[in-house]
Design a protein around this motif. Sequence first.
Motif, short mmCIF file in Angstrom:
data_model
loop_
_atom_site.label_atom_id
_atom_site.label_comp_id
_atom_site.label_asym_id
_atom_site.label_seq_id
_atom_site.Cartn_x
_atom_site.Cartn_y
_atom_site.Cartn_z
N UNK A 30 0.82 -1.21 0.00
CA UNK A 30 0.00 0.00 0.00
C UNK A 30 0.86 1.27 0.00
N UNK A 31 0.27 2.33 -0.49
CA UNK A 31 0.96 3.62 -0.48
C UNK A 31 0.70 4.40 -1.75
N UNK A 32 1.39 5.50 -1.85
CA UNK A 32 1.21 6.38 -2.99
C UNK A 32 2.17 5.98 -4.12
N UNK A 33 1.62 5.84 -5.31
CA UNK A 33 2.41 5.37 -6.45
C UNK A 33 2.46 6.41 -7.57
N UNK B 133 -0.31 10.58 -9.70
CA UNK B 133 -0.03 9.57 -8.67
C UNK B 133 -1.33 8.85 -8.34
N UNK B 134 -1.25 7.71 -7.71
CA UNK B 134 -2.44 7.02 -7.25
C UNK B 134 -2.15 6.25 -5.97
N UNK B 135 -3.20 6.03 -5.22
CA UNK B 135 -3.08 5.37 -3.92
C UNK B 135 -3.39 3.89 -4.10
N UNK B 136 -2.58 3.05 -3.53
CA UNK B 136 -2.93 1.63 -3.43
C UNK B 136 -3.25 1.39 -1.97
N UNK B 137 -4.49 0.95 -1.72
CA UNK B 137 -4.90 0.72 -0.33
C UNK B 137 -4.37 -0.64 0.13
N UNK B 138 -4.10 -0.72 1.40
CA UNK B 138 -3.63 -1.99 1.95
C UNK B 138 -4.75 -3.00 2.00
N UNK B 139 -4.45 -4.25 2.28
CA UNK B 139 -5.50 -5.26 2.38
C UNK B 139 -6.45 -4.87 3.51
#
Lengths: 625, 349
Positions: A244-247, B341-347
């Motif tokens: 997770x995080x900003x990409x 940019x984009x956010x990937x959320x955690x599980x």
Amino acid sequence: MSETQTLNPESGQGDRIELESAVVRFAGDSGDGIQLTGGQFTVASALAGNDLTTFPDFPAEIRAPVGTTYGVSAFQINFGGRRINTSGDAADCLVAFNPAALKTNIDKVNRGGLVIVDSGNFGPRDLKKAGYEVNPLEDGSLEGWNVVPIDISRLTLEAVADSGLGKVDALRCKNFWALGLIYWVFGRDRAPTAEWIEQKFGRKDAAIAKANVDALNAGHAFGETMELLQDFHGYRVPKAELPPGLYRTITGGDGFALGLAAAAQLTETEVVFASYPITPASPILHHLVKLTAYGVTTHQAEDEIAAACVAIGASYGGAIGVTSSSGPGIALKGEAIGLAVAAELPLVIINTQRAGPSTGLPTKTEQSDLYQALYGRNGDTPLVVLAPNSPADCFTMAIEATRIATKYMVPVMVLSDGYIANASEPWLIPDVDSLPRIPVTFRQDPEGYLPFKRDPDTLARDWAKPGTPGLAHRVGGIERDSETGDISYDPANHQRMTDFRHAKVAGVARDIPPQTVDQGKERGRLAVVGWGSTYGPIKRAVTNLRAEGLDVSHIHLRHIWPLPENLGALLDGFDQVLVPEMNTGQLLTLLRATYAKPYEGLSKVTGQPFKIAEIEAAVRSRLEG
Amino acid sequence: MNAPTTPAKLTPKDFATDQEVRWCPGCGDYAILKSVQKVLADLKADKDKTVFVSGIGCSSRFPYYMDTYGFHTIHGRAPAVATGVKMANPELDVWIVTGDGDGLSIGGNHLLHIIRRNVDTQILLFNNEIYGLTKGQASPTSAIGTRSSSTPEGSVDAPLDPIKVAMGAGARFVARTADKWIKEMPDVLKAAREHRGCAFVEILQNCIVYNDAVFGEFTGKEAVPGTYIHVEHGKPLLFGGGRNEPPVKGIRVKPGTFKLEVVTLGENGISEADVLVHDKTDPVLAGLLAAMTGPDFPVAFGVLYEDAAPVHDDSVASHKADARKKTPDVSINALLKRGRTWMVEGPGA
Ligand code: SF4
């Protein structure tokens, strides 16, 4: 025709076929906006939560005649619901905007793959320009593929009919029409692309912006109706599990530029970057010129030698000198790099390798400058060699190169290549404030100052920059006395200085992380040892083979010289060691010479990256049967 | 080893190192070294802010003999190294020492480009019309017919004129002096140092071993009256009287042409008023003066051309300042987050 109100990526997703990953390739004329189309598909895929790797395949000519095979520009993206390591061995889906694009790209598509062609561009003249005697859409030669001819040109003109654009401008929208269709095929959201179009064209020309959005939507709508056709499906590629995080996305060029800016911040020292235009290294300069505010001064020098010398002069003056080029330019810089070794000044040299020798294949990738990096200078002239293994790793290695160069007062060569430079991948943005600072100290104390007296630990001499009171001294390329730096022809002194230079570089081995195994066991039947951009295909191949139960491990070197201290012992734990390289065996020779073991090589010099299947086959042939 | 304090009065000795000077006895380089040391002492230069950068050749050993910062680099590349030094620290007073082979042959490209960029440095090109350190081969400034170890039958290649090369590259300060003009050289060097921008000085230098006396006729004590002229801005172009004698000749534009001609004062009613006044800001005149050679014309010495122009150091600095102004947050963390940019959320998010 505008239907932005139905921008729901899930629409029509009912009976989509689920794919773990997919490879899409766009190909057309240089003027067709292929790279831009690919870039938008990349963003849409990233936003859809996929992991991905992309690779542009530009023609060497800037604007080749329209419709010719040598003017074809292509863009490939591999995206998926799992970790993606390469831009894909072959495409599952090709969009070809003209016969030349079809001709030069069809062999890069898996048998049975979807091939969408703009049949509106398949007239007799178009075919002739591409060198087709008969229309391949009609002669059965494409039977092995799922070819879907669509008159994209005509449909685009219809879609933008009320835009008021002339025919030439209206036809320019066809890449967005095709993109709309591919968005439907893979269930991508159109909204970010529509927004991007508005931003890019909207301010200058609202009509062009609207026409492109209309084309995008029309292509998408066309997909929905095509669904009724046999053999034309929508697909679903699920989200990947990413930390997770900003990409953001990053290319190798971006990685170096941002890494050097970060290095300027971490060292609190100005970076002076000097280079001369050369393919495929120039993107680093193009990015860095925008980073002046971050402590990076750029200089486009009159030639490669000057670029190296400006960087060396800057390092002498108290900045971090960086120069960058590709193989032919590095050859020209050789003498100057020797000066930096002799004068013991920090210098970072980035070589974005291309296929050689001589001019070679400027836009194609290779790893054949390793000998040049290690040995390509007169005299015993050791320096440090590093190799990032991915676009994102260029960021890390730019910082690592700066750390070593400034701590040891030594040139560091960083070997990237055409693949890493241009490929892009998602990057979890690091927190630079949490990275270790790189302490850079300049000598201030005149008491007891001797220009070539060394730190007993690192063997580095002091960095004393002009302008510092009381430290006026002379350095140069003539052998220097091992303490005063004065010219010395004394035989024993030359032996001593040569030994110091050697020992200093060798000592860097104690200051780098021990070599780890990227994947697999620490002992076993076979280790695949790679460096640089072969990381992706080796990683995927080893993952696949291990899933089949083969006893294979992947070791990837990022510090090439000096080698990590534990590497020899690590390799001793394997029955076989296989070294795949895009050269005729340069790392292989280095490892054999260092450890005197019969390691084996796997060479590929086609200007193309390794395919996963090629590495799998090489490993299988050694472990099976 | 080097005392950091600057005494009130400096002498040339303060700029000399303890290194034994290794030029051939009688080499013209000695006089130039002395002159440079004297100029820096006279100008109370800060040796800690002074850098000598050189290439390869006899002249390029110069930095070892100057108790300042010094960098003896590689053949022909001193201008590029000096450009880098100035980019790292524009405050430094950087002198480039080069020769005819170093600066005009192997390093010709860098010479052109440091001049056209107008990097604030002084370039001292020691022109002895020969390769000394490699044992006497013809150089790019050797006159046609020069017999040398590489041209035993006499050289066939036309020579380059250093001043014309510099002016062709857009130099904004061009001067010529000679090792034997011991009295005149310091003023030329001072003017070069005071000039903001790239100052190019050709110094005719006698190589006593391989090309002795090529400039003997028109330089120094033994120079033949009428073979040289020292030009000064705002002063008439008079010469020909010999040392300490009033001038007997002048230079004027030949009526009805774009050419210069030598006139004799008092002949055909010619007086000082007919003679051209030197205007160092006139590039056309500078070109004509630079091109003068014997036997019809005197060889011109002094500041032939000087006219200020934007300096590379300033352009780089203002570019930096502009960029900083336009970028309120210069942290790298902010930079990395710029753009898409984009956010990937955690599980479980
Ligand atoms: S060879 Fe000529 S230029 Fe070189 S030091 Fe001797 S006299 Fe001077």
